[in-house]
Scaffold this motif. Structure first.
Motif, PDB file in Angstrom:
ATOM      1  N   GLY A  88     -20.838  15.368  -0.311  1.00  0.00           N
ATOM      2  CA  GLY A  88     -20.289  14.203   0.282  1.00  0.00           C
ATOM      3  C   GLY A  88     -20.851  13.610   1.296  1.00  0.00           C
ATOM      4  O   GLY A  88     -22.037  13.538   1.682  1.00  0.00           O
ATOM      5  N   PRO A 124     -14.750  15.770 -12.542  1.00  0.00           N
ATOM      6  CA  PRO A 124     -14.490  16.076 -11.259  1.00  0.00           C
ATOM      7  C   PRO A 124     -15.481  15.573 -10.331  1.00  0.00           C
ATOM      8  O   PRO A 124     -15.512  15.849  -8.987  1.00  0.00           O
ATOM      9  N   PRO A 127     -24.991  22.260   1.032  1.00  0.00           N
ATOM     10  CA  PRO A 127     -26.184  21.630   0.618  1.00  0.00           C
ATOM     11  C   PRO A 127     -26.649  22.894  -0.533  1.00  0.00           C
ATOM     12  O   PRO A 127     -27.367  22.441  -1.399  1.00  0.00           O
ATOM     13  N   ASP A 128     -26.336  24.239  -0.275  1.00  0.00           N
ATOM     14  CA  ASP A 128     -26.949  25.054  -1.310  1.00  0.00           C
ATOM     15  C   ASP A 128     -25.824  25.471  -2.474  1.00  0.00           C
ATOM     16  O   ASP A 128     -26.028  26.417  -3.250  1.00  0.00           O
ATOM     17  N   GLY A 129     -25.064  24.725  -2.412  1.00  0.00           N
ATOM     18  CA  GLY A 129     -24.105  24.664  -3.911  1.00  0.00           C
ATOM     19  C   GLY A 129     -22.704  25.661  -3.685  1.00  0.00           C
ATOM     20  O   GLY A 129     -21.995  25.394  -4.428  1.00  0.00           O
ATOM     21  N   LEU A 187     -12.927  19.635  -6.980  1.00  0.00           N
ATOM     22  CA  LEU A 187     -14.067  20.085  -6.402  1.00  0.00           C
ATOM     23  C   LEU A 187     -15.327  19.189  -7.177  1.00  0.00           C
ATOM     24  O   LEU A 187     -15.307  18.926  -8.251  1.00  0.00           O
ATOM     25  N   ILE A 188     -16.204  18.571  -6.361  1.00  0.00           N
ATOM     26  CA  ILE A 188     -17.380  17.894  -6.786  1.00  0.00           C
ATOM     27  C   ILE A 188     -18.556  18.765  -6.719  1.00  0.00           C
ATOM     28  O   ILE A 188     -18.450  19.751  -5.904  1.00  0.00           O
ATOM     29  N   ALA A 189     -19.731  18.030  -7.186  1.00  0.00           N
ATOM     30  CA  ALA A 189     -20.757  18.856  -7.034  1.00  0.00           C
ATOM     31  C   ALA A 189     -21.880  18.832  -5.692  1.00  0.00           C
ATOM     32  O   ALA A 189     -22.491  19.750  -5.487  1.00  0.00           O
ATOM     33  N   GLY A 190     -21.398  17.742  -4.984  1.00  0.00           N
ATOM     34  CA  GLY A 190     -22.193  17.608  -3.931  1.00  0.00           C
ATOM     35  C   GLY A 190     -21.478  17.766  -2.562  1.00  0.00           C
ATOM     36  O   GLY A 190     -20.455  18.244  -2.448  1.00  0.00           O
ATOM     37  N   ARG A 210     -19.266  20.405  -1.572  1.00  0.00           N
ATOM     38  CA  ARG A 210     -20.108  21.794  -1.737  1.00  0.00           C
ATOM     39  C   ARG A 210     -21.099  21.843  -0.589  1.00  0.00           C
ATOM     40  O   ARG A 210     -21.424  20.730   0.084  1.00  0.00           O
ATOM     41  N   TYR A 257     -24.656  19.654   6.286  1.00  0.00           N
ATOM     42  CA  TYR A 257     -23.786  20.650   7.256  1.00  0.00           C
ATOM     43  C   TYR A 257     -23.260  21.739   6.205  1.00  0.00           C
ATOM     44  O   TYR A 257     -22.878  21.883   4.977  1.00  0.00           O
ATOM     45  N   GLU A 298     -19.102  26.788  -2.254  1.00  0.00           N
ATOM     46  CA  GLU A 298     -17.898  25.966  -1.933  1.00  0.00           C
ATOM     47  C   GLU A 298     -17.630  25.800  -0.519  1.00  0.00           C
ATOM     48  O   GLU A 298     -17.877  26.731   0.319  1.00  0.00           O
ATOM     49  N   PHE A 333     -21.132  25.245   7.017  1.00  0.00           N
ATOM     50  CA  PHE A 333     -20.445  26.215   7.940  1.00  0.00           C
ATOM     51  C   PHE A 333     -20.729  27.540   8.106  1.00  0.00           C
ATOM     52  O   PHE A 333     -20.863  27.714   9.502  1.00  0.00           O
ATOM     53  N   LEU A 356     -20.717   9.745  -3.179  1.00  0.00           N
ATOM     54  CA  LEU A 356     -20.677  11.156  -2.973  1.00  0.00           C
ATOM     55  C   LEU A 356     -20.969  11.827  -4.354  1.00  0.00           C
ATOM     56  O   LEU A 356     -20.925  11.502  -5.401  1.00  0.00           O
ATOM     57  N   GLY A 357     -21.898  12.921  -3.996  1.00  0.00           N
ATOM     58  CA  GLY A 357     -22.288  13.778  -5.180  1.00  0.00           C
ATOM     59  C   GLY A 357     -22.805  13.177  -6.278  1.00  0.00           C
ATOM     60  O   GLY A 357     -23.612  12.177  -6.141  1.00  0.00           O
ATOM     61  N   LYS A 391     -30.711  23.475  -4.445  1.00  0.00           N
ATOM     62  CA  LYS A 391     -31.815  24.294  -4.112  1.00  0.00           C
ATOM     63  C   LYS A 391     -30.994  25.721  -3.612  1.00  0.00           C
ATOM     64  O   LYS A 391     -29.751  25.419  -3.231  1.00  0.00           O
TER      65      LYS A 391
END
Lengths: 970, 174
Positions: B137, A735, B48-50, B132-135, B46, B142, B52, B144, A742-743, A761
């Protein structure tokens, strides 16, 4: 007509018309918020500014609000004037200062009047750099979501809720930029029409909470014109579907019927379509078995065909099934073995009503007609709870006096603020005579609560005062006589009197009395208006087909005159005494039930066929106005459910004696041929052959999305798309992109990495966490990614597609209100010749019932109510949420349903030693009930009220005599 | 004579090309450089705080010219919206990037990955779990919900950027 000049173009408009309304009627784009065609103008939002010029030489002009300017001869205005345009853009900019950055998560997005108007004025950038004002939201019950930050203080909500619908618990509070629209404290909005706030609010402050639970944008909903099935009024609705479930119901404008508003039962009661109790497979009970097993439609049809070949088959129709379904059953069993499926009482009352409306010189009014009435007598019907939308119309009728006062002072009637100032609290006379308090009592000139027989006597007395030819009531007491005199005086003074009654108190005498009053009123002029409320959505349609009520069918079964009973969309246990039904069903050899919901009757059936609901089928319903209206399939349905008439026709085909019903139009044509009174139903809407430029009308908007992906993962099983998906990484694909900037990098294909970065965090847990490891591609459920052919619809001129004729459809076939730059419900303006008037091309539906000329007075006057020593007259108390069969299947409506109780006069309760909340034993011929007591001063001594139609009280024949005791400990 | 010289010159030039730098590379052993803004495989990013990022607003779906995105919105108990399912049918996707352009939360992004071949077309239907990726991008900072007016878990009314504390509607102060 006067000539006005808009941007140097001349137009003809009605003299004195509201200028904003005139501009919109002419098809011009002029932004507005606070004005509403049904609510009038107050000039609160300043958005519809235009520039008015004195004459053609005036180059300066002045800015005026179009919604407060009457159209006069030679009026010269400019919409495009740069100053006017800048003014409007400035107003929007101010409104948007505090508007939150919510559109992506706002339910109004995509159908938002504020979005439309913002785009229309060209405002794109927020220049105001200071903090946005915020509010806390309130809990407003299961129907509406409150998000106060989005408010632009147009005051439409309180103007609808308080001024139009008579609600009291929503108000504008605080001042300046703190104005807050809400309740004094959190709580359920009490008014029965609160759901309209979702449509009235031009932005997302009030949104549909039930829709939010499975939210879909307007452009993704598949919609088709439909008719509400939750009472006899026949309001027009627009249900929307996505992924095989019905998502919401919105109002569909009909000038004569529901106008701009629906009641909450109609708006939120549709949840039964998605209910877990839905029947989706034919079920067959093998001989001697206790349980039923799913069978294929072919097997089921073969079984039904074999049963129909048997000796005596009776058909029990239903007042909540379409005319076509009932007719197909009648065709199968023959007219003499067809029963209309109503309770004995309802069948008799409906027959009486039809007799009155077709033979006596009284006219059944539409809701729009009712709103024009200037004096109203409500006799024995709690319309707010039996036919709610009528109550909203009667509230408007009460305002006739105010409009007259304003008219006399030359105040334009659309100038709502000025009309209310001029008229203050002036009200037209409304008399409410019922057996218990109603929600209309607050606007009534006089209310009177008495037993049904006394109500009838009051009605007969009024008729006699109005016209001495009408029979006199013997032994009338002075109080009733005086009241009758006052009512008669008001009604005779009125220019357009109206009498409202119905089946609500289960008394033919009350209906006859109401008919006498209407006839007495109509003698000198046109037929007077008499609204007789039918109990269900197609009571009149079923009754017009003929046939006896359910009691006769049960008797036939019990006596062994019939072996097989086919029950169509009907739960018998709601319509007659349990014991009588049990006896009849015991005696019956075979019971076939065709219905969409599993219920007590279906549980006893040998063969159950899953029927389509109103949303999955097309057909015709006859409202209590006598208007035949067509509803159309919104979506194709799931499982094996199909139209009841299709099951019946296919069974007959399996038996080798089909009627040749290939489509709905064949059934309608046969029905119209067999029943002259129903001849009009063929004209209720265009036939299936109707085409515009050779094309069908699309049910999906042109922006419908996801077409090539929605079927991708959907199993043939209907429910998969809305169930949570298995949390897997089915491909074994990583994934995380490993080479991209990215990521975080993953490790390699086939492994799968944690989807939640726990090292991040804040460590906010993911709301829908996925497990760490994926499954291999071969473990993925078998899916088909080929786009499937849309379902065929041979019954209607509408298509299950986004392709088709994109222009204006005839009024009966409009599937969605949308026009370029008008995405909200206000796009409706573009479908009317004159905003607020009939739909372009005429409102749909055909009136089947017109007044007769038999001037015969009813003279069966009942004796005055005499209380009995040890018995109480148990009268039905209706509840908008609960008394109807289908709507409580919707979770939101179920939340508002009351639990059974026993309402008693405090004096009576005291005599029995009962206090509020005590348990009482009520013994009726049908059986005994233990109920908590409620003390109600409006219930006359000697009577007691029992909620009608609730679980536990449905099927009890009311009114009836019963014994009440204090709870006896077993 | 001239013609012969011309031919020899041409052959010479072609021979010299053998010593030029190669334009072709030995893909797949050697990977080409793909610019970061390449429109390739679509991912969901995702916060910055993880959390979705996707709020299931349906704008990508409606912007998609081939209608290859389908999703269903849902909500956690505390006001945060997310897609219950999110599906892209890559056998239909034309990698136009309109979805990324339409996305109001920077959730959906196109990445420089084009290697998506499958033997089975059905494997080209990606679910949310595949996307879904973990970061975060391309837009690392940002979030929302930090600018939206909606209250969610951990962010009450008035706590978003540029928001005043909630109004006390019972207050009498002007």
């Amino acid at each position: 007509m006067v000539t006005i000049h808009i941007d140097n173009q001349s137009y003809q408009v009605e003299a004195g018309a509201n200028l904003l309304q005139a501009c919109l009627s002419l098809g011009l784009d002029l932004p507005y918020f606070c004005w509403h065609p049904a609510l009038g103008a107050v000039g609160a939002c300043r958005q519809c500014a235009v520039k008015q010029f004195k004459d053609e030489n005036d180059s300066r002009g002045r800015i005026v609000m179009a919604c407060l300017t009457p159209a006069q001869e030679g009026l010269r205005i400019s919409i495009a004037d740069p100053e006017a345009h800048a003014f409007r853009a400035g107003v929007i900019e101010f409104l948007m200062e505090n508007h939150p950055h919510d559109c992506p998560v706002c339910d109004e997005g995509g159908e938002c009047h504020l979005q439309d108007m913002t785009v229309m004025t060209g405002h794109v950038h927020r220049r105001y750099r200071f903090a946005k004002r915020t509010f806390r939201n309130q809990y407003l019950g299961p129907f509406l979501n409150h998000e106060m930050n989005r408010c632009i203080t147009c005051y439409r909500c309180v103007r609808f809720y308080r001024d139009y619908a008579g609600g009291r618990d929503l108000n504008a509070m605080a001042s300046h930029n703190h104005v807050y629209f809400g309740r004094i404290e959190d709580g359920v909005l009490e008014n029965e029409f609160s759901g309209n706030l979702a449509e009235v609010c031009p932005t997302g402050v009030f949104t549909d909470k039930t829709f939010k639970a499975h939210y879909t944008r307007k452009w993704d909903l598949q919609t088709a014109p439909s008719i509400c099935v939750h009472c006899g009024v026949g309001c027009n609705t627009l249900p929307g579907e996505r992924y095989g479930t019905l998502r919401r119901i919105q109002n569909r404008y009909h000038h004569e019927v529901n106008g701009y508003f629906l009641c909450d039962r109609g708006r939120y009661g549709h949840g039964f379509v998605n209910s877990e109790k839905r029947l989706r497979q034919p079920l067959l009970r093998t001989e001697g078995s206790e349980t039923v097993a799913p069978v294929s439609p072919t097997e089921a049809l073969a079984h039904l065909a074999a049963l129909c070949a048997g000796p005596t088959v009776i058909g029990i129709g239903s007042p909540r099934a379409s005319v076509e379904a009932n007719f197909a059953l009648q065709k199968l069993v023959g007219p003499e073995r067809f029963f209309n499926g109503m309770s004995a009482s309802d069948a008799g009352l409906t027959r009486l009503i039809l007799d009155i409306l077709t033979r006596r010189p009284v006219r059944s009014p539409s809701l729009h007609d009712m709103e024009q009435a200037d004096a109203v007598l409500v006799l024995g019907e709690d319309v707010t709870n039996t036919a709610p939308r009528i109550a909203l119309s009667l509230r408007q009728a009460v305002r006739r006096a105010a409009l007259e006062i304003a008219g006399a002072r030359h105040v334009p009637l659309w100038h709502d603020g000025a009309v209310r100032d001029a008229a203050q609290s002036a009200k037209s006379p409304l008399f409410v005579a019922t057996h218990s308090a109603t929600r209309l009592d607050d606007v009534a000139a006089e209310t009177w609560h008495a037993a049904p027989d006394d109500l009838a006597r009051l009605g007969f007395a009024v008729a006699h005062v109005l016209n001495p030819d009408a029979p006199e009531v013997p032994g009338l007491d002075a109080e009733t006589a005086a009241l009758a005199g006052r009512i008669a005086l008001s009604l005779s003074a009125a220019g357009r009197p109206l009498v409202v009654s119905g089946t609500g108190c289960g008394s033919p005498a009350v209906i006859r009395a109401a008919a006498n009053v209407a006839m007495a009123l109509g003698r000198t002029g046109q037929p007077a208006e008499l609204c007789l409320v039918a109990p269900e959505c197609n009571s009149f349609g079923a009754a017009l087909l003929g046939g006896e009520g359910i009691d006769a069918a049960l008797l036939a079964l019990e006596r062994g005159e019939a072996e097989t009973a086919i029950v169509l969309e009907n739960d018998l246990y709601r319509r007659a005494d349990r014991a009588a039904i049990d006896r009849a069903l015991q005696a019956a050899k075979h019971l076939v039930v065709i219905d969409h919901l599993g219920h007590a009757t279906a549980a006893q059936a040998e063969l159950v066929l899953p029927a389509a609901t109103f949303a999955e089928s097309s057909g015709t319903l006859v409202s209590s106005e006598g208007r035949a209206q067509r509803f159309f399939k919104v979506f194709a349905g799931n499982g094996e459910a199909r139209e009841s008439w299709r099951w019946l026709e296919e069974a007959q085909r399996a038996a080798g004696r089909g009627n040749g019903f290939d489509g709905l139009d064949d059934v309608i044509a046969a029905c119209a041929a067999a029943h002259p009174k129903l001849q009009g139903i063929a004209h209720a809407a265009p036939s299936a052959k109707f085409r515009l430029l050779g094309e069908k009308i699309p049910r999906q908007p042109h922006r419908y999305s996801g077409r090539t992906a929605m079927l991708g993962g959907i199993n043939p099983d209907w429910s998969v798309a809305i169930l949570p998906l298995p949390h897997t990484t089915p491909h074994g694909l990583q994934p995380v992109a490993d080479r991209s900037p990215l990521g975080r990098a993953g490790e390699g294909r086939g492994e799968g990495v944690p989807l939640i970065d726990t090292s991040a965090k804040g460590n906010v847990p993911h709301p829908n966490p996925s497990p760490a490891r994926g499954r291999g591609a071969n473990e993925r459920p078998q899916i088909n990614i080929h786009e499937q052919k849309p379902p065929n619809d041979p019954d209607t001129p509408l298509a299950f597609s986004m392709e088709g004729y994109g222009g204006a459809a005839p009024a009966a076939l409009i599937p969605v209100y949308w026009a370029p730059s008008w995405n909200s419900v206000q796009a409706l303006n573009r479908f009317q010749d004159e905003v607020g008037g009939p739909l372009r091309g005429g409102d749909p539906g055909v009136r089947l019932i017109e007044p007769g000329a038999d001037w015969i007075w009813f003279s069966e006057i009942p004796a005055a109510f005499q209380r009995r020593a040890d018995e109480w007259l148990i009268v039905p108390l209706y509840h908008i949420f609960g008394s109807e069969e289908l709507s409580p299947q919707a979770p939101a409506v179920a939340e508002r349903c009351p639990r059974p109780y026993l309402a008693m006069n405090p004096a009576d309760a005291d005599a029995l030693g009962l206090k509020a909340g005590d348990q009482a034993d009520l013994r009726l011929p049908e059986g005994a009930l233990r109920l908590p007591v409620e003390l109600r001063g409006d219930i006359a001594p000697g009577m007691a009220g029992l909620p009608a139609g609730l679980e536990g009280t449905a099927g009890i024949g009311l009114p009836g005599w019963g014994k009440i005791d204090r709870e006896t400990r077993p | 004579m001239n013609a012969i010289l011309n031919s020899l010159r041409t052959m010479g030039l072609i021979f010299l090309h053998a010593f030029r730098k190669r334009a072709t590379i030995l893909y797949p052993e050697k990977k080409p450089y793909i610019p970061p803004r390449w429109r390739g495989r679509i991912v969901l990013t995702r916060d910055p705080d993880g959390g979705e990022r996707c709020v299931a607003c349906y704008l990508c779906a409606v912007a998609c010219p081939v209608d290859c995105i389908a999703l269903q919105a849902t909500e956690d108990g505390q006001g945060r919206r997310y897609p219950e399912f999110f599906r892209i049918n890559f056998s239909r996707c034309i990698f136009c990037g309109y979805c990324e352009e339409a996305c109001p939360t920077y959730a959906i992004q196109l990445t420089p990955d084009f290697e998506m071949c499958e033997y089975d077309r059905r494997a080209l239907v990606y679910e949310k779990e595949d996307l879904l990726i973990a970061g975060p991008g391309k837009h690392p900072g940002y979030n929302f919900y930090r600018v939206a007016g909606l209250a969610i878990a951990g962010k009450d009314k008035g706590e978003a950027e540029n928001e005043a504390p909630p109004v006390d509607v019972r207050g009498l102060m002007p």
